[in-house]
Design an enzyme around this catalytic site. Structure first.
Site, PDB file in Angstrom:
ATOM      1  N   GLN A 282       0.821  -1.215   0.000  1.00  0.00           N
ATOM      2  CA  GLN A 282       0.000   0.000   0.000  1.00  0.00           C
ATOM      3  C   GLN A 282       0.856   1.266   0.000  1.00  0.00           C
ATOM      4  O   GLN A 282       0.432   2.301  -0.507  1.00  0.00           O
ATOM      5  CB  GLN A 282      -0.945   0.004   1.205  1.00  0.00           C
ATOM      6  CG  GLN A 282      -2.032  -1.046   1.152  1.00  0.00           C
ATOM      7  CD  GLN A 282      -1.677  -2.279   1.941  1.00  0.00           C
ATOM      8  OE1 GLN A 282      -0.498  -2.641   2.035  1.00  0.00           O
ATOM      9  NE2 GLN A 282      -2.663  -2.939   2.529  1.00  0.00           N
TER      10      GLN A 282
ATOM     11  N   ASP B 276      -6.499   1.907  12.660  1.00  0.00           N
ATOM     12  CA  ASP B 276      -7.769   1.255  12.339  1.00  0.00           C
ATOM     13  C   ASP B 276      -8.648   1.088  13.567  1.00  0.00           C
ATOM     14  O   ASP B 276      -9.860   0.953  13.441  1.00  0.00           O
ATOM     15  CB  ASP B 276      -7.503  -0.099  11.692  1.00  0.00           C
ATOM     16  CG  ASP B 276      -7.041   0.049  10.260  1.00  0.00           C
ATOM     17  OD1 ASP B 276      -7.875  -0.080   9.356  1.00  0.00           O
ATOM     18  OD2 ASP B 276      -5.846   0.316  10.044  1.00  0.00           O
TER      19      ASP B 276
END
Length: 392
Positions: A212, A253
């Site tokens: 990513q 997260d």
């Protein structure tokens, strides 16, 4: 059901397609996603006409990033309502799609509760669906505003910790416009420093196994004309030892009640390295990522992903030796077992500060987290020097 359309070339100076948008073509409402699995080779939109397609997009990381998952979850509920599907079942499917990202469940609940409230008032299906969509749009706008505020608070904190400017920032995974209704979380802080002329270098971890950082953060940095350098994850230690990093900035997260942070796997080693080398380790996330119902780091459910992401080199747009696009090139012997947690947990004592849209909390403690969330509910912001170590 999902299908691709609107493929465009990728390059600096070209407008980027939005990460997520609601559309209402003649055949019915749809949720349109920028398919992040196809970046940086091409920008292609993935059109979701139902919740199963959106769940698949979430699980395959076509749409990803904590804040954006919350927005996608809310729009998914609205999509189910507008299309006449079972809203309660859709909400359950969406909330289970990725267990670690707390924003996903938060967004789903907001839109579902708006739909429930409209139904309880006696509203018909169309009005109830409109209520869910209005709530999704409200969350989308709130996240964009939060992104702007986090960028400002984060830059102010960097200037306080590192007087003189010329910041050299190391980041992990992707935390920019691809994960947000605005310009992102940690990446938005670096972008703010760049625009202010105070970013000397953005060091980008490639972020194995799905890259990513290499595919997405480098892509966003290039589009914004930032000075950036890509490195393998295991090169971060030598970079810190050489004194080439002024601060480490990551997203989150889920943040537990004690301040433990779940983020893309590889974040915890960076925190340990930063602590050893006396480099600030800063987490940037909206208050919606804080989950007071999760007591501590050990209570956070960590998503385990398929082993083939480790045993194969994932290159969706490249065909090598007969490997189909969307598959992977084997890099390990057939039958190799792989350990592939999506996230790791960083304890609060390794976190210098948590930057939110309400301000920056330092030191990071359970009491500070509780006060921060209470003030967020009241719409207040933190101020410098207050009890609990808040700085803004």
């Amino acid at each position: 059901m999902a299908d691709h359309h609107a493929q465009t070339p990728v390059g600096a100076g070209l407008p980027m397609l939005p990460s997520l948008r609601w559309d209402e073509p003649p055949e019915g409402p749809v949720l349109v996603l920028l398919d992040q699995t196809r970046l940086p080779v091409e920008e292609a939109e993935l059109v979701c006409t139902d919740v199963p397609a959106l769940v698949a997009a979430i699980r395959t990381l076509a749409v990803r990033g904590a804040p954006l998952l919350g927005i996608a979850g809310a729009y998914g509920v609205a999509l189910a309502a507008a299309r006449g599907f079972d809203v309660e079942d859709a909400a359950e499917q969406l909330a289970r799609a990725r267990p670690t990202a707390v924003n996903l469940g938060y967004g789903v609940r907001r839109a579902r509760d708006a739909h429930r409230a409209a139904c309880a008032r006696g509203s018909g299906p169309a009005v109830a669906a409109a209520a869910a969509l209005d709530e999704a749009r409200k969350l989308h706008a709130e996240d964009a505003e939060a992104s702007t505020r986090m960028a400002g608070f984060g830059l102010a904190l960097l200037d306080e910790l590192l007087p003189g400017g010329g910041h050299r920032i190391l980041t992990h995974c992707n935390t920019g416009a691809l994960v947000s209704g605005g310009e992102g979380t940690a990446f938005a802080v670096a972008l703010s420093a760049h625009r202010a002329g105070r970013l000397r270098r953005l060091w980008v971890d490639e972020t194995r196994p799905l890259l990513q950082g290499a595919r997405l953060t480098a892509y966003e940095a290039a589009r914004n004309g930032m000075a950036y350098t890509l490195l393998t994850d295991n090169a971060a230690g030598s970079l810190l030892a050489a004194g080439e990093v002024d601060a480490v900035l990551i997203g989150a997260d889920r943040i537990a009640a004690d301040g433990s942070v779940a983020n893309k796997v590889g974040s915890y080693p960076l925190a340990v390295l930063a602590k050893y080398h006396h480099v600030p380790f800063v987490v940037v996330a909206p208050t919606t990522t804080i989950d007071l119902a999760t007591r501590d780091g050990a209570s956070i459910e960590v998503e385990q992903r398929p082993g083939h992401e480790v045993t194969e080199l994932m290159a969706p747009q490249v065909v090598v030796a007969g490997v189909e696009a969307g598959g992977g090139m084997p890099v390990a012997p057939l039958g190799t077992q792989a350990y592939n947690p999506a996230f790791d947990i960083t304890p609060p004592e390794l976190v210098t500060a948590i930057v939110t849209e309400r301000g920056a909390l330092s030191p990071v403690t359970g009491d500070g987290i509780a006060e921060l969330t209470a003030r967020s509910r009241r719409g207040e912001r933190l101020t410098t020097g207050e009890e609990g170590g808040a700085n803004a």
